[in-house]
Scaffold this motif. Structure first.
Motif, PDB file in Angstrom:
ATOM      1  N   LEU A 116      37.501  45.750  42.233  1.00 48.37           N
ATOM      2  CA  LEU A 116      37.555  45.374  40.822  1.00 48.37           C
ATOM      3  C   LEU A 116      36.210  45.599  40.160  1.00 48.37           C
ATOM      4  O   LEU A 116      36.129  46.055  39.022  1.00 48.37           O
ATOM      5  N   GLU A 117      35.141  45.265  40.896  1.00 45.04           N
ATOM      6  CA  GLU A 117      33.805  45.485  40.339  1.00 45.04           C
ATOM      7  C   GLU A 117      33.593  46.968  40.067  1.00 45.04           C
ATOM      8  O   GLU A 117      33.088  47.357  39.018  1.00 45.04           O
ATOM      9  N   LEU A 144      41.755  43.833  33.268  1.00 46.74           N
ATOM     10  CA  LEU A 144      40.847  43.956  34.411  1.00 46.74           C
ATOM     11  C   LEU A 144      39.971  42.713  34.542  1.00 46.74           C
ATOM     12  O   LEU A 144      39.781  42.193  35.646  1.00 46.74           O
ATOM     13  N   SER A 176      33.267  54.956  46.236  1.00 42.75           N
ATOM     14  CA  SER A 176      33.390  54.329  47.552  1.00 42.75           C
ATOM     15  C   SER A 176      34.558  53.353  47.580  1.00 42.75           C
ATOM     16  O   SER A 176      35.021  52.995  48.646  1.00 42.75           O
ATOM     17  N   ARG A 177      35.080  52.914  46.427  1.00 46.67           N
ATOM     18  CA  ARG A 177      36.192  51.965  46.430  1.00 46.67           C
ATOM     19  C   ARG A 177      37.520  52.603  46.067  1.00 46.67           C
ATOM     20  O   ARG A 177      38.567  52.044  46.368  1.00 46.67           O
ATOM     21  N   LEU A 202      40.631  46.633  29.671  1.00 48.77           N
ATOM     22  CA  LEU A 202      39.521  45.806  30.128  1.00 48.77           C
ATOM     23  C   LEU A 202      39.900  44.337  30.125  1.00 48.77           C
ATOM     24  O   LEU A 202      39.437  43.569  30.975  1.00 48.77           O
ATOM     25  N   ARG A 253      42.332  45.978  44.683  1.00 53.63           N
ATOM     26  CA  ARG A 253      42.220  44.617  44.165  1.00 53.63           C
ATOM     27  C   ARG A 253      41.334  43.715  45.007  1.00 53.63           C
ATOM     28  O   ARG A 253      41.506  42.507  45.008  1.00 53.63           O
ATOM     29  N   THR A 254      40.420  44.266  45.747  1.00 49.01           N
ATOM     30  CA  THR A 254      39.411  43.424  46.373  1.00 49.01           C
ATOM     31  C   THR A 254      38.327  43.193  45.330  1.00 49.01           C
ATOM     32  O   THR A 254      38.249  43.937  44.344  1.00 49.01           O
ATOM     33  N   PRO A 255      37.490  42.163  45.500  1.00 46.43           N
ATOM     34  CA  PRO A 255      36.420  41.973  44.511  1.00 46.43           C
ATOM     35  C   PRO A 255      35.591  43.230  44.329  1.00 46.43           C
ATOM     36  O   PRO A 255      35.232  43.590  43.202  1.00 46.43           O
ATOM     37  N   ALA A 256      35.300  43.908  45.419  1.00 49.26           N
ATOM     38  CA  ALA A 256      34.470  45.107  45.300  1.00 49.26           C
ATOM     39  C   ALA A 256      35.192  46.193  44.516  1.00 49.26           C
ATOM     40  O   ALA A 256      34.591  46.870  43.675  1.00 49.26           O
ATOM     41  N   GLU A 274      27.766  43.607  44.908  1.00 53.85           N
ATOM     42  CA  GLU A 274      28.121  43.920  46.267  1.00 53.85           C
ATOM     43  C   GLU A 274      27.934  45.399  46.565  1.00 53.85           C
ATOM     44  O   GLU A 274      27.739  45.798  47.696  1.00 53.85           O
ATOM     45  N   LEU A 275      28.006  46.198  45.497  1.00 54.05           N
ATOM     46  CA  LEU A 275      28.065  47.632  45.734  1.00 54.05           C
ATOM     47  C   LEU A 275      26.739  48.345  45.489  1.00 54.05           C
ATOM     48  O   LEU A 275      26.720  49.536  45.270  1.00 54.05           O
ATOM     49  N   GLN A 328      41.811  39.967  36.056  1.00 57.11           N
ATOM     50  CA  GLN A 328      41.930  40.115  37.510  1.00 57.11           C
ATOM     51  C   GLN A 328      40.642  39.709  38.205  1.00 57.11           C
ATOM     52  O   GLN A 328      40.670  39.017  39.231  1.00 57.11           O
ATOM     53  N   ILE A 329      39.511  40.136  37.624  1.00 58.72           N
ATOM     54  CA  ILE A 329      38.228  39.765  38.237  1.00 58.72           C
ATOM     55  C   ILE A 329      38.090  38.250  38.241  1.00 58.72           C
ATOM     56  O   ILE A 329      37.692  37.636  39.231  1.00 58.72           O
ATOM     57  N   LEU A 342      40.158  36.567  40.823  1.00 63.25           N
ATOM     58  CA  LEU A 342      39.737  36.809  42.201  1.00 63.25           C
ATOM     59  C   LEU A 342      38.413  36.131  42.527  1.00 63.25           C
ATOM     60  O   LEU A 342      38.224  35.611  43.608  1.00 63.25           O
ATOM     61  N   ASP A 402      29.733  53.507  43.315  1.00 64.08           N
ATOM     62  CA  ASP A 402      30.661  52.415  43.558  1.00 64.08           C
ATOM     63  C   ASP A 402      32.092  52.867  43.387  1.00 64.08           C
ATOM     64  O   ASP A 402      32.975  52.532  44.189  1.00 64.08           O
ATOM     65  N   GLY A 432      35.899  49.151  39.493  1.00 67.75           N
ATOM     66  CA  GLY A 432      36.722  49.516  38.347  1.00 67.75           C
ATOM     67  C   GLY A 432      36.078  49.103  37.048  1.00 67.75           C
ATOM     68  O   GLY A 432      36.097  49.842  36.062  1.00 67.75           O
ATOM     69  N   TRP A 433      35.469  47.922  37.032  1.00 64.69           N
ATOM     70  CA  TRP A 433      34.846  47.440  35.811  1.00 64.69           C
ATOM     71  C   TRP A 433      33.673  48.329  35.406  1.00 64.69           C
ATOM     72  O   TRP A 433      33.551  48.745  34.259  1.00 64.69           O
ATOM     73  N   LEU A 441      27.765  40.560  39.882  1.00 67.88           N
ATOM     74  CA  LEU A 441      28.439  41.239  40.971  1.00 67.88           C
ATOM     75  C   LEU A 441      27.519  42.342  41.456  1.00 67.88           C
ATOM     76  O   LEU A 441      27.121  43.192  40.698  1.00 67.88           O
TER      77      LEU A 441
END
Lengths: 224, 316, 486
Positions: free
Chosen positions: C148-149, A202, C230-231, A199, C143-146, A220-221, A205-206, A209, C227, C151-152, A218
């Motif tokens: 990574l999100e 990760l 889809s990623r 984590l 490794r796009t923001p989406a 977006e999803l 990385q977040i 970016l 999520d 993954g988080w 966040l």
């Protein structure tokens, strides 16, 4: 051991349990990332202290090893790894945002503590005093930490709450299962370190970016 | 019985005459920690002495409340002193006049008068300070209630002399989480109630940021002296409750000889010094909270107090 | 021999980490996976006689049920790695990151294989937790923001589940040690079962069910799933599906089989409750979804729910059918994701509404997608049709008829919903204003086509008939599950 000494040990076990619960509250109330980390380290040290005391109470040397594992893995290695993996500006001094205000969260945490008591109540007949101290408080710590994950919006506090769940589980565990196979304890410690590494990387990385670690914003999803 | 009344009077005298010293030492320590020289530890006595020799100016707008308040504020801690163990571990003559809740009411009466007097003075800063004090006060109230509740729950009594013995019989009780947590919560309350950092900055001179101090801005002469003296006595009394009732009765006289009681005076003062050092450490290491973060601070105190009850309930 | 299964992926990692070029790294991993499939097959042959194959007593070994899961995992890994080679060749990510993909993939496989092989329950927990941690960087591979999100969320929520499960594991050990046993293995737990305190094991099982259920995305705990799916790259979706609908039901059903022996313990109620909620909820989610990857993700939840419900029913036939459903789903789901992956290479869109007339643009991709989609929806003549039918048959004959009736309605809903979305994507004509339709035809990498073909074989074969050795083996696996039922 003399009865007097036993009474002392029991009171100390209770006291450590009380402070352990306070640390769970502290994790909600801490307003900076460093504060969260500090509270987590203190909580881990209390876990170790409880293991030492229970080791005396149960005459189990295993628990002392558990205490040693807790200190090495959680109080030393985790802060070290976090400083290595997470970038400096993420643990900088700035105030954290929360979805629900601190006083309200504290009240909810209190309610969760009472709930934990009711959950463990049916399991508590014919159990020792140490179990009475550690089991409900370990449960409460788990519930509070789960709640903390949901209200924290930033990456590192979320991760520390995640680790606090594990702390709570083992706080109950050292009292109810003092002979739990050591391999299990080692597995958990290993797991915790892996969690921090994964984590930590990760979240870096977040951060790299998107420039912030407010993972809560966040969105977006979202399923539309 | 006469002896008991005498002891009671000694107790009152100790509170009256040692409390400015405790405040003086606190102020000097704080300055020393901050790297400054600091005022003399007897400065508070000098201030009070000086103020008694000055003329008092009363606003023509104010009423009797403004004039009566210094006396009420001054009398309240003295009354409470008679109820609590300051020097002896056994109850004195007036000890059963009221319990801890009664003592709390008497102190609150002083606070109430100070508040309405501040409004009465028609000074805008007074009203602002009064409303802020009330905010802190009403947030502190539930904490007080839960602390008392826990104490009653553990000791089955609200008489301070009975409560204090519970914590150390048997001695392992001292480490009972309910005891330690209640003590922690009460310490946080003392910080809030006596206007210490992180709730209020007692040495600040900026009226807009004041909480506690701004209420007595309008007083002068003997009124100001009484208010100042009352403030230091309240501080001392709260410390005595904290140290002797909620921490442990160690150092109190258990014999009824006059010598025992007199010997207890330096012992108590050493305990108070310890608490003062603790407060200095807290004040020097924390920053003052924003006004709206005070809720979080007192919320934490509340949680600590409730955690005390909960651990007690869970483990018996 | 048993060890080789765990060591081969590690060898592949070592070779990759030692600096093998990307092509070699991929094929080494595939070779290792192929060898694992063979070994798992041999192990399965031995275990199907009803005796567990033990490598180290109390620590490592597989029983019939475990060997079955192992075979499913290794087979899935083989096709997923094959597909990955082609899939990665389409991406423009640096070669170094692609090599790391294979390292993480093999680490993930090691942890995944360890789940059915470990006998010590605390270590099973560790293996399951590590599957999450090793797959985090696979999920966020783009490794796009989406990504990574995603993954988080995946990491936080599934690790949260693992942390809840450890509390349940500790409680379980408490119950076992109070019954006078010390070794925390499947066998010892089963031996201690009649003496376990029902109050403790009921809460322990509930915690483990919620914990691992979060990892398996059972319905109230599925927040991370849409999520993540889809990623994540398509082969990862395939592997996660196997993890969720084979490895985790393996652990839960194994535990349930033991714990229900404790008099008065509530196990089957919880399983049926969460199973039905998941199957029903997922069926409804399938209707309203907008992305085909999520569509198949929800279908995984639905199948996990069906498996758990069937595994909790009171009849050997239902258990038999549950294991059968595990097999057929774990063979079919990767096939679907590979078909969807190939379709994605063709159209480049994830939303269902943006994909039209696949059949007219590329007849073979369209028909493969259609066949795979129908297979997962549960149409004959594919494997899932037979196993779902077996579940309904066993359920309607047993005492939990109401559950079977509910299940059948959920199956029908999801069947209709999947075929509805599927027809919209595959049939019809491509949009006139869709410029992609005029684009030069894409070439599908050969390894993807091989993966698709290999994955299709068992789906078609098992849809027609069940070979005799497999039936024998299924019976042995069922026996290792429900043997103690009163």
């Amino acid at each position: 051991m003399t009865p007097d000494k036993v009474a002392w040990i029991h009171e100390l076990i209770l006291l450590v349990a009380g402070f352990f619960l306070l640390c769970s509250f502290g994790l909600i109330a801490a307003s900076q990332v460093m504060g969260c980390l500090r509270v987590y380290v203190i909580q881990s040290l209390l876990l170790a202290a409880s293991a030492v005391l229970l080791g005396i109470d149960y005459h189990s040397a295993d628990l002392w090893i558990v205490a040693a594992i807790a200190i090495v893995a959680k109080a030393v290695l985790i802060p070290f790894l976090l400083r290595r993996t997470a970038r400096h500006d993420m643990i900088a001094r700035r105030e954290l945002q929360q979805a629900i205000s601190v006083p309200m969260s504290l009240l909810i945490a209190l309610a969760l503590t009472v709930l934990a008591y009711y959950i463990v109540d049916p399991m508590m007949d014919h159990t020792s005093r140490s179990v009475h101290a550690n089991l409900p408080i370990g449960f409460a710590a788990v519930l509070i930490a789960i709640y903390t994950i949901t209200v924290r919006r930033e990456a590192l506090p979320q991760m520390l709450s995640l680790l606090a769940i594990e702390n709570g589980a083992f706080f109950a565990g050292i009292a109810i299962a003092p002979n739990f196979p050591l391999i299990g304890e080692l597995a958990a410690a290993f797991d915790v370190l892996m969690v921090v590494l994964t984590l930590g990387v990760l979240s870096t990385q977040i951060h790299r970016l998107s420039g912030s670690t407010e993972v809560g914003t966040l969105s977006e999803l979202m399923e539309d | 019985m006469v002896r008991m009344i005498l002891f009671n009077l000694i107790q009152v005298a100790v509170v009256m005459f040692l409390s400015p010293l405790a405040v003086g030492i606190l102020n000097r320590f704080k300055e020393r920690v901050a790297g400054k020289k600091g005022p003399s530890i007897f400065q508070t006595y000098r201030d009070i002495w000086k103020l008694f020799h000055k003329d008092q100016i009363l606003s023509s707008e104010s009423t009797w409340i403004f004039r009566a308040t210094p006396y009420v504020c001054f009398a309240a801690p003295i009354l409470v002193t008679m109820l609590i163990p300051v020097l002896t571990s056994y109850p004195l003559f007036f000890a059963f006049m009221g319990d801890m809740i009664g003592g709390g009411f008497v102190l609150a009466l002083g606070g109430f008068f100070a508040t309405i007097a501040a409004v009465d003075s028609a000074n805008p800063y007074g009203a602002m300070g009064a409303s802020r004090t009330r905010m802190v006060g009403f947030l502190a109230e539930p904490v007080f209630m839960v602390v008392f509740f826990t104490v009653c729950f553990v000791a089955n009594s609200t008489i301070p002399y009975i409560v204090q013995q519970k914590w150390v019989h048997p001695e392992s009780n001292f480490f009972n989480p309910a005891h330690i947590l209640v003590a922690v919560a009460f310490f946080m309350l003392i910080l809030a109630e006596t206007g210490k950092i992180p709730v209020d900055n007692p040495s600040g001179h900026f009226e807009l940021a004041m909480i506690d101090e701004s209420k007595s801005l309008e007083y002068s002469g003997s009124g100001a002296a009484l208010m100042k003296w009352a403030g230091s006595m309240k501080f001392f009394v709260l410390l005595c409750i904290f140290l002797n009732v909620l921490i442990a009765p160690w150092g109190l006289a258990s014999g009824t000889a006059l010598g025992d009681v007199l010997l207890a005076i330096p012992l108590i003062f050493i305990k108070v010094l310890g608490a003062v050092i603790l407060i200095v450490m807290v004040e020097s290491s924390l920053a003052k909270l924003r006004l709206f973060r005070i809720t979080a601070f007192l919320g934490l105190a509340f949680v600590v107090a409730v955690a005390a009850v909960l651990t007690r309930m869970m483990t018996t | 021999m048993v060890w080789a299964i765990l060591i081969l992926p590690l060898v592949a990692i070592a070779i990759t980490a030692a600096g093998a070029p990307l092509g070699l790294a991929g094929w080494i991993s595939v070779l290792a996976a192929l060898a694992d499939v063979v070994i798992a097959g041999i192990l399965a042959g031995e275990a199907s006689h009803g005796r567990a194959v033990i490598a180290i007593p109390h620590w490592v070994g597989v029983d019939a049920f475990g060997s079955l899961i192992l075979l499913l995992e290794t087979f899935g890994a083989l096709t997923a790695l094959l597909f990955s080679i082609g899939f990665l060749s389409q991406l423009s990510t640096p070669a170094d990151r692609k090599r790391r993909y294979f390292i993480w993939f093999n680490l993930f496989l090691t942890a995944l294989y360890a789940v059915p092989m470990l006998r010590e329950i605390a270590l099973v927990w560790l293996a399951l937790t590590l599957t999450t941690l090793f797959s985090v960087f696979l999920v966020s591979f783009e490794r796009t923001p989406a990504a990574l999100e995603a993954g988080w969320k995946y990491a936080i929520l599934t690790t949260l589940g693992a942390a809840i499960a450890i509390l349940g594991v500790l409680l379980l050990y408490w119950a076992e040690s109070r019954a006078g046993f010390t070794a925390f293995t499947w066998r010892q737990l089963a031996a201690s079962a009649p003496k376990l305190s029902p109050a403790i094991v009921s809460i322990a099982f509930l915690l483990i069910l919620i914990g691992f259920g979060t990892k398996a995305a059972l319905i109230p705990f599925h927040a991370w799933l849409p999520d993540t799916y889809s990623r994540a790259p398509f082969p990862i979706c395939a592997m996660l599906s196997i993890l969720e609908s084979a490895a985790i039901p393996y652990v839960l059903l194994h535990l349930a089989a033991t714990i229900r022996l404790a008099p008065g313990a509530r196990v089957d109620q919880w399983l049926i409750f969460f199973g039905l909620v998941s199957a029903g909820g997922a069926a409804l989610l399938i209707i309203q979804t907008h992305e085909y990857k999520r569509l198949f993700a929800y279908s995984t939840i639905e199948n996990t729910g069906i498996i758990l419900t069937a595994g909790a029913m009171t009849s050997t036939a239902a258990h038999h059918a549950a294991i059968w459903q595990i097999i057929s789903h774990s063979f079919t789901k990767p096939l679907v994701f590979y078909a969807a992956g190939i379709m994605f290479m063709l159209v480049g869109k994830l939303r269902i509404s943006e994909v039209r007339g696949v059949l007219s643009r590329s007849p073979w991709i369209g028909s493969v997608m259609m066949a795979a989609g129908l297979a997962i929806a549960g149409a004959p003549p594919f494997a899932i049709f037979l196993s779902e039918l077996a579940i309904l048959k066993a359920g309607l004959a047993g005492p939990q008829m109401w559950a079977a009736v509910l299940l059948s309605s959920f199956m029908i809903i999801s069947f209709c919903a999947i075929t509805y979305h599927l027809f919209r994507m595959v049939l019809g004509s491509a949009d006139a204003n869709d410029t992609a339709a005029d684009a030069p035809p894409v070439t599908i990498p050969r390894s993807c086509i091989i993966a698709l073909t290999v994955a299709a074989i068992p789906v078609v074969v098992l849809g027609c008939y069940v070979p005799a050795p497999l039936a024998h083996w299924l019976a042995a696996a069922t026996a290792s599950l429900g043997s103690g039922r009163p």
